[in-house]
Each structure stands twice: as C-alpha cells, then as structure tokens.
Design a protein around this motif. Sequence first.
Motif, PDB file in Angstrom:
ATOM      1  N   THR A  74      37.168  43.186  38.550  1.00 15.22           N
ATOM      2  CA  THR A  74      37.493  41.772  38.324  1.00 15.22           C
ATOM      3  C   THR A  74      36.751  41.235  37.100  1.00 15.22           C
ATOM      4  O   THR A  74      37.335  40.555  36.245  1.00 15.22           O
TER       5      THR A  74
ATOM      6  N   ASP B 149      44.509  41.558  45.296  1.00 16.76           N
ATOM      7  CA  ASP B 149      43.364  41.608  46.195  1.00 16.76           C
ATOM      8  C   ASP B 149      43.339  40.431  47.142  1.00 16.76           C
ATOM      9  O   ASP B 149      42.655  39.441  46.923  1.00 16.76           O
TER      10      ASP B 149
ATOM     11  N   ARG C 255      39.836  40.707  50.525  1.00 15.88           N
ATOM     12  CA  ARG C 255      38.600  39.952  50.763  1.00 15.88           C
ATOM     13  C   ARG C 255      38.893  38.468  50.585  1.00 15.88           C
ATOM     14  O   ARG C 255      39.620  38.086  49.645  1.00 15.88           O
TER      15      ARG C 255
ATOM     16  N   GLN D 179      37.490  34.334  43.277  1.00 16.03           N
ATOM     17  CA  GLN D 179      36.691  34.867  42.161  1.00 16.03           C
ATOM     18  C   GLN D 179      37.546  34.934  40.892  1.00 16.03           C
ATOM     19  O   GLN D 179      37.156  34.442  39.832  1.00 16.03           O
TER      20      GLN D 179
ATOM     21  N   ASP E 151      44.700  42.678  38.907  1.00 14.91           N
ATOM     22  CA  ASP E 151      43.480  43.068  39.632  1.00 14.91           C
ATOM     23  C   ASP E 151      43.884  43.645  40.996  1.00 14.91           C
ATOM     24  O   ASP E 151      44.873  43.211  41.588  1.00 14.91           O
TER      25      ASP E 151
END
Length: 424
Positions: free
Chosen positions: A245, A269, A272, A278, A315
């Motif tokens: 990332t 992603d 998580r 993020q 990502d």
Amino acid sequence: MRGERRGGGRPGQGGRALNLRKIEAESYREALAKVRTAYGDDALIVGTRTFQRGGVLGLGGKQVVEVYVTETKTRGERLMELRGQAPRMPLPAVAAPAAYAAAPEQADAALDAPLPAAARERAAASERAPSAIDRRLNEIGLVLEQLSGEVQHLLRRSEGPPWGHPVLEEAYALLRERDVEDDLARQLIARLDRAVLPEEGMDEAALRGLVAAHAARFIDALAPAPAAPAGRVTIFVGPTGVGKTTTIAKLAARERYSSGRSVALITLDTFRIAAVDQLRKYADIIGLELKVATDPPGLREAIDSLAACERIFVDSAGRSPADELRLGELTSFVRAAPDAQVSLVLSATASARTLRRSIDRFARVGFRDLVLTKLDETQGRGVILSAIAHAARPVSFLTNGQNVPDDIEAADPQRIADLLLNGG
Ligand SMILES: Nc1nc2c(ncn2[C@@H]2O[C@H](COP(=O)(O)OP(=O)(O)OP(=O)(O)O)[C@@H](O)[C@H]2O)c(=O)[nH]1
Ligand SMILES: [Mg+2]
C-alpha cells in the motif's frame, strides 16, 4: 633400512617388528575392505589421510584415501598359526601381501611419508597386541577423524574461492561480505575476465567498480528487462506487511505530481477493516479517485469505468505464501484483468530462503517484475540478487523508507549493482 628408521622391520624379517603399510583407495570403505582382504583381522589401522589427486586449481581431480596399517602379528607368527605350530626364531621370509608384492617401491615410499604424531602413537601402541574391541575402537576413532577432516575440507571449499588469482579472491570475498549467496558469488566471479586483471591487488574502489560492472551484466542476463513498456494497469501482490500500500501511494504521487498523468487507485483489500481507509487517506491527500472491488467481476468493472485514466494502481490484501485458498482468490482477480501487469512486492529484510519461497508461491498468481522494499532496514544487499536469480524477473522499483512519496526509486541492473557493491 627405511622400515627400521621407524623402529619397524621389513616384511618377512620376523620378530615383533612394526610393519607399516599404506593402502590406497577412493573411499574409506573401500580402503577398509582392501585392508581386510590383505591382512584379515591382524591389521591395525594407525593413520589415514585424504587428498585430491589431479584437477586444476583445486577443482576436479579424484579423492584418494590413504590408510596406514600395521599388523599386530608378524607374518612368521601368522604362518606358524596357519601350520598349527608355535613360532620359532628366526622366522622364514614370507612374501609380502598381494597388494604390495605388485608395487614394493610404493610400499617403501609410503614408509618415507611422515606420519602424523597421533598415528605414530597408535603405531607404538600397536606393539602391544590389542584386542578385537581395541581394534574396532581404533577404527571408529579414525573414521571420526577422517569425517571431521572431510567436513573441514568442505567448509573450507564453501568459504574460500578456488580460483588461485588474488583479485578474483578479493572480488569473491567482497561479494560474500555483501551477503551475496555463495553460488551466485561464484557464478559472478566466473564471468570476470582473468586476462584483464592485474596480477597484484587492486585498490578497493577499482575492485568494486570492476565487480559492479560485471554484476550489472550478470543481473541483466539473469532477468532481462521486459520488451514491452509498463502498461496502464498494475496490480501489486505480495506477502503481508511488505509495503504494497505504501509503495502504491509513493508511485501514484510521483505519477500524479512529477509526470502530471491522470491516476486512479483500486483496492481489492476488503479483508482488513483498516485497509480501505489506509488507501483512502492516501487517495484523498494526493487527490485521486479510489474504487473498491470485492470480487473479480468487480475488478473488471472498476478498470473499465476508469477508461479515461492513464495509470491505475491496484492494491491487494497481503497473502501468506502458505495460504492456498487466498492465493487462489488472488489468482481469480488477476485473471479477471488480463490487460493488467502484476508486480510482486517483497521485503529485502527477508532471508534469501523466505524470498525464494514467496516467489515460488506467488508464481501461480503470475507476475512480471519484482518490487523490493525496506532496503533501508537491510545491511547486506545480496538478497536482491537471490530474488532476481530465483524469480528470473527484473526489479522495477526499490523502496528505502516510509516517507511517501520520496523513498522510492526506479531500479535497473546498474543501479542494483551499485547498491550491492557500493552501498548506494
Ligand atoms: N523501513 C521501511 N518501511 C516501509 C517501507 N515500505 C513500507 N514500509 C512500512 O511497512 C509497514 C507496512 O506497510 P504497508 O504498505 O501497509 O504494507 P502492505 O504490504 O500493504 O501490508 P498488508 O496490506 O497488511 O499486507 C508500514 O509501517 C510502512 O510504513 C520501506 O521501504 N522501508
Ligand atoms: Mg496493504
């Protein structure tokens, strides 16, 4: 007489003389068999020696095992025993054992060879007739001694260079200092042209320059750069926490600000809770559109919807190389975007072995190049070479810190060679 110089007697002279003999074979096992054939149970092995015969510069050649034996009984005693008589003095001369009858000069020469002190002690002790157990213990001790000698020999070979040229030896030492694996260091040294090397030591800087130039060509040959330029869509995959990332944020910011291109991000992603956040933070700061794809058709759709963007960075969730199921999921995402290129992100802080394992596991996903992160946290740079050699793929980017967007640079063989040899 040569034999007497050692306090022994020549064969057939009788008396309790020390008849040292040398048996030569290709292995210790074969030597023992020869000893048994020639002397039966009456032989006591008092010394062994292993060396290479033939070959060039320590390479090639054949292993030779020499075993020194002495008989615990004189030949006269043995002969009497066979005849069922007690020995009388003087004993009649008997023929040397078959193995030596053929080459008496060799047997005499063997008596001239200096024996190690331990062997001399054993030879002296042999004048007391040892029991069968003593003999076996003696043999076991010698086998252990020989094994330890062979292990030392192997260790020396793996530590030291066999080229016999001081500059090549220095170059090898330099590569090993930089944590280049032995096999790769040897391959690289084999490429250095002896003809252009000075006979005496080079100064350190010149040596590093020379090795770096060869290392660059070596790296290029291990993993030639792809013929096609980087495409529009790149998916970043790799083990957990390696810096996927962060690397995407660095690249996206560079593309956006330095090249002025239109850039977008997609994340797969959703694994998580904090992962999307993020990347969203980076997207907001850089001013980029971010899309989330939860399944392979979703990825296809997201890419299609960003048709106006010149660069798209995708990502993915970090995957343990051991997690078959999740690697399978990742493969499905990659298959849904056949126009995308895949970069495998690996941390240079991992061992060469761990890197190889990750490369093997992610091979099923497929990748075009490597991104190596956390160079700032590594000392030796040799693992970069190990990763390139194993993946047979070039390194596209190297990252060396947590700062976005500064701590990243494009990689090419020359740059990697400089980092390797000069610390860069
Ligand atoms: N020292 C150093 N740290 C880095 C570098 N690149 C990333 N990091 C740090 O490594 C940690 C993990 O980075 P991420 O970018 O979240 O890693 P990731 O591969 O996306 O992790 P997952 O998504 O959980 O698999 C963060 O603390 C980063 O700041 C680097 O080049 N050097
Ligand atoms: Mg991540």
